[in-house]
Every structure is written in C-alpha cells, then in structure tokens.
Design a protein around this motif. Structure first.
Motif, PDB file in Angstrom:
ATOM      1  N   VAL A  22     -21.904 -17.504 -53.406  1.00 11.80           N
ATOM      2  CA  VAL A  22     -23.220 -17.475 -54.038  1.00 11.80           C
ATOM      3  C   VAL A  22     -24.021 -18.681 -53.557  1.00 11.80           C
ATOM      4  N   LEU A  23     -25.139 -18.395 -52.905  1.00  9.91           N
ATOM      5  CA  LEU A  23     -26.048 -19.465 -52.495  1.00  9.91           C
ATOM      6  C   LEU A  23     -27.104 -19.615 -53.576  1.00  9.91           C
ATOM      7  N   VAL A  24     -27.238 -20.826 -54.087  1.00  9.69           N
ATOM      8  CA  VAL A  24     -28.171 -21.074 -55.184  1.00  9.69           C
ATOM      9  C   VAL A  24     -28.992 -22.327 -54.907  1.00  9.69           C
ATOM     10  N   GLU A  25     -30.184 -22.333 -55.479  1.00  9.62           N
ATOM     11  CA  GLU A  25     -30.924 -23.586 -55.579  1.00  9.62           C
ATOM     12  C   GLU A  25     -30.561 -24.136 -56.943  1.00  9.62           C
ATOM     13  N   ILE A  26     -30.116 -25.370 -56.959  1.00  7.62           N
ATOM     14  CA  ILE A  26     -29.487 -25.907 -58.159  1.00  7.62           C
ATOM     15  C   ILE A  26     -30.098 -27.252 -58.534  1.00  7.62           C
ATOM     16  N   LYS A  27     -30.209 -27.480 -59.822  1.00  6.38           N
ATOM     17  CA  LYS A  27     -30.552 -28.798 -60.366  1.00  6.38           C
ATOM     18  C   LYS A  27     -29.376 -29.216 -61.230  1.00  6.38           C
ATOM     19  N   ALA A  28     -29.357 -30.457 -61.626  1.00  6.73           N
ATOM     20  CA  ALA A  28     -28.210 -30.962 -62.386  1.00  6.73           C
ATOM     21  C   ALA A  28     -27.945 -30.156 -63.650  1.00  6.73           C
ATOM     22  N   VAL A  32     -31.841 -22.957 -60.444  1.00 10.62           N
ATOM     23  CA  VAL A  32     -33.261 -22.658 -60.276  1.00 10.62           C
ATOM     24  C   VAL A  32     -33.411 -21.186 -59.904  1.00 10.62           C
ATOM     25  N   HIS A  33     -32.674 -20.757 -58.872  1.00  9.88           N
ATOM     26  CA  HIS A  33     -32.610 -19.332 -58.538  1.00  9.88           C
ATOM     27  C   HIS A  33     -31.441 -19.064 -57.589  1.00  9.88           C
ATOM     28  N   VAL A  34     -31.033 -17.812 -57.587  1.00 12.44           N
ATOM     29  CA  VAL A  34     -29.969 -17.363 -56.695  1.00 12.44           C
ATOM     30  C   VAL A  34     -30.630 -16.863 -55.420  1.00 12.44           C
ATOM     31  N   GLU A  35     -30.198 -17.401 -54.290  1.00 15.61           N
ATOM     32  CA  GLU A  35     -30.783 -17.016 -53.005  1.00 15.61           C
ATOM     33  C   GLU A  35     -30.030 -15.863 -52.351  1.00 15.61           C
ATOM     34  N   LYS A  36     -28.705 -15.848 -52.522  1.00  9.14           N
ATOM     35  CA  LYS A  36     -27.908 -14.822 -51.852  1.00  9.14           C
ATOM     36  C   LYS A  36     -26.549 -14.720 -52.533  1.00  9.14           C
ATOM     37  N   ILE A  37     -26.043 -13.496 -52.610  1.00  6.40           N
ATOM     38  CA  ILE A  37     -24.689 -13.247 -53.104  1.00  6.40           C
ATOM     39  C   ILE A  37     -23.998 -12.369 -52.074  1.00  6.40           C
ATOM     40  N   ASP A  38     -22.785 -12.732 -51.717  1.00  7.32           N
ATOM     41  CA  ASP A  38     -22.015 -11.913 -50.784  1.00  7.32           C
ATOM     42  C   ASP A  38     -20.577 -11.843 -51.268  1.00  7.32           C
ATOM     43  N   VAL A  39     -19.923 -10.735 -50.971  1.00 14.54           N
ATOM     44  CA  VAL A  39     -18.520 -10.572 -51.347  1.00 14.54           C
ATOM     45  C   VAL A  39     -17.712 -10.133 -50.135  1.00 14.54           C
ATOM     46  N   MET A  40     -16.433 -10.399 -50.220  1.00 11.84           N
ATOM     47  CA  MET A  40     -15.500  -9.990 -49.177  1.00 11.84           C
ATOM     48  C   MET A  40     -14.203  -9.589 -49.874  1.00 11.84           C
ATOM     49  N   VAL A  41     -13.627  -8.478 -49.442  1.00 12.47           N
ATOM     50  CA  VAL A  41     -12.409  -7.950 -50.061  1.00 12.47           C
ATOM     51  C   VAL A  41     -11.266  -8.036 -49.062  1.00 12.47           C
ATOM     52  N   LYS A  42     -10.112  -8.496 -49.543  1.00  9.87           N
ATOM     53  CA  LYS A  42      -8.915  -8.593 -48.704  1.00  9.87           C
ATOM     54  C   LYS A  42      -7.714  -8.061 -49.467  1.00  9.87           C
ATOM     55  N   GLU A  43      -6.919  -7.254 -48.793  1.00  7.73           N
ATOM     56  CA  GLU A  43      -5.635  -6.803 -49.328  1.00  7.73           C
ATOM     57  C   GLU A  43      -4.568  -7.329 -48.386  1.00  7.73           C
ATOM     58  N   ILE A  94     -16.806 -29.714 -52.668  1.00  3.57           N
ATOM     59  CA  ILE A  94     -16.994 -30.509 -53.879  1.00  3.57           C
ATOM     60  C   ILE A  94     -16.544 -29.704 -55.091  1.00  3.57           C
ATOM     61  N   PHE A  95     -16.207 -30.434 -56.141  1.00  9.06           N
ATOM     62  CA  PHE A  95     -15.850 -29.821 -57.410  1.00  9.06           C
ATOM     63  C   PHE A  95     -17.012 -30.039 -58.373  1.00  9.06           C
ATOM     64  N   PRO A  96     -17.196 -29.141 -59.324  1.00 10.72           N
ATOM     65  CA  PRO A  96     -18.366 -29.235 -60.203  1.00 10.72           C
ATOM     66  C   PRO A  96     -18.339 -30.478 -61.086  1.00 10.72           C
ATOM     67  N   LYS A  97     -19.514 -31.086 -61.199  1.00  6.93           N
ATOM     68  CA  LYS A  97     -19.673 -32.253 -62.069  1.00  6.93           C
ATOM     69  C   LYS A  97     -20.830 -32.064 -63.044  1.00  6.93           C
ATOM     70  N   THR A  98     -21.775 -31.207 -62.692  1.00  7.45           N
ATOM     71  CA  THR A  98     -22.961 -31.035 -63.528  1.00  7.45           C
ATOM     72  C   THR A  98     -22.971 -29.642 -64.149  1.00  7.45           C
ATOM     73  N   ARG A  99     -23.819 -29.473 -65.132  1.00 10.76           N
ATOM     74  CA  ARG A  99     -23.966 -28.165 -65.774  1.00 10.76           C
ATOM     75  C   ARG A  99     -24.436 -27.121 -64.753  1.00 10.76           C
ATOM     76  N   GLY A 100     -25.362 -27.490 -63.883  1.00 10.29           N
ATOM     77  CA  GLY A 100     -25.851 -26.566 -62.858  1.00 10.29           C
ATOM     78  C   GLY A 100     -24.739 -26.117 -61.922  1.00 10.29           C
ATOM     79  N   GLU A 101     -23.882 -27.050 -61.515  1.00  9.98           N
ATOM     80  CA  GLU A 101     -22.758 -26.700 -60.638  1.00  9.98           C
ATOM     81  C   GLU A 101     -21.762 -25.792 -61.351  1.00  9.98           C
ATOM     82  N   LEU A 102     -21.504 -26.068 -62.615  1.00 12.62           N
ATOM     83  CA  LEU A 102     -20.607 -25.200 -63.389  1.00 12.62           C
ATOM     84  C   LEU A 102     -21.184 -23.793 -63.522  1.00 12.62           C
ATOM     85  N   GLU A 103     -22.490 -23.700 -63.721  1.00  6.83           N
ATOM     86  CA  GLU A 103     -23.136 -22.388 -63.813  1.00  6.83           C
ATOM     87  C   GLU A 103     -23.034 -21.632 -62.488  1.00  6.83           C
TER      88      GLU A 103
END
Length: 126
Positions: A22-28, A32-43, A94-103
């Motif tokens: 998920v590509l997002v524009e993020i604030k702390a 702000v908005h989602v720019e792109k979502i992509d998925v990939m499936v593997k078995e 990176i690992f999430p540190k802010t509310r925006g990153e967790l979202e």
C-alpha cells in the motif's frame, strides 16, 4: 510502502500467502490518502526467510520503485534486524512508530487478509 503478508501458516501441505503493498501519503497522526494498492498471491511448499525476501522483491517490482521505504511489522521477516533486511532488499525497512504508520500497516493487513479470505472461499466453491 506499507506491506503485510497474510497466510503465514501451513494449510493442507501448502503456504497460501497474500502480499499487500500500500502506497500512502502519510502524516504522523493520519493517512492523507492512499495512492496505490497492489496484491500478489503465492502458493508455496516452504516458508523460509529467502522465500519471503524473494517474494517481497517481486512485490516491489510489481508496485514500482517510487517509494522511500518499506513499512512493516517486526515479525514480517522473522524478527531479523531491519538493517539486514534493508541491505538485502536495497530499500530502507522501518517499523511503525506513529499513528499514521500504524494505520498504513492496518490498511495493508485488511487488504491481504480480505483478499486471502475471498480466494479461499472461491477455491472451496470450485
């Protein structure tokens, strides 16, 4: 890019993994908005670090290289140091540190989990 991998447990002798990027524009404090979502499936029959790294590289190639870092939960790469994973992927991890990153991770989680659930339901019907 926030990532999540659903299906990291063995079912019917196979690992059925769904990767969400998920590509997002993020604030702390928010997305702000989602720019792109992509998925990939593997078995696959295995789930080793090399499998996950290889498949995340495929997801990066699929999504495109237009992001600064990979945002994920600590466990996505078997709790290996983010510096090691960053070097392997050639992208900062990176690992999430802010509310925006967790979202952002939460959005990726809902996408990967929901897509996996829908695909499993479709398999059962056929």
């Amino acid at each position: 890019m926030a990532i999540d991998i659903s299906g990291r447990h063995h079912e019917n002798d196979i690992f059925f993994r769904v990767y969400a990027g998920v590509l997002v524009e993020i604030k702390a404090d928010r997305i702000v908005h989602v720019e792109k979502i992509d998925v990939m499936v593997k078995e696959e029959e295995t789930q080793k670090l090399r499998d996950i790294v290889k498949e995340v590289k495929e997801l990066i190639d699929k999504v495109g290289d237009e992001f600064d870092y990979i945002l994920c939960e600590r466990g996505e790469f078997f709790n290996i140091s983010k510096d090691i994973i960053s070097a392997i992927l050639k992208k900062e991890v990176i690992f999430p540190k802010t509310r925006g990153e967790l979202e952002a991770i939460n959005i990726a989680h809902h996408v990967s989990y929901s897509v996996r659930k829908l695909l499993i339901e479709e398999k059962r019907k056929s």
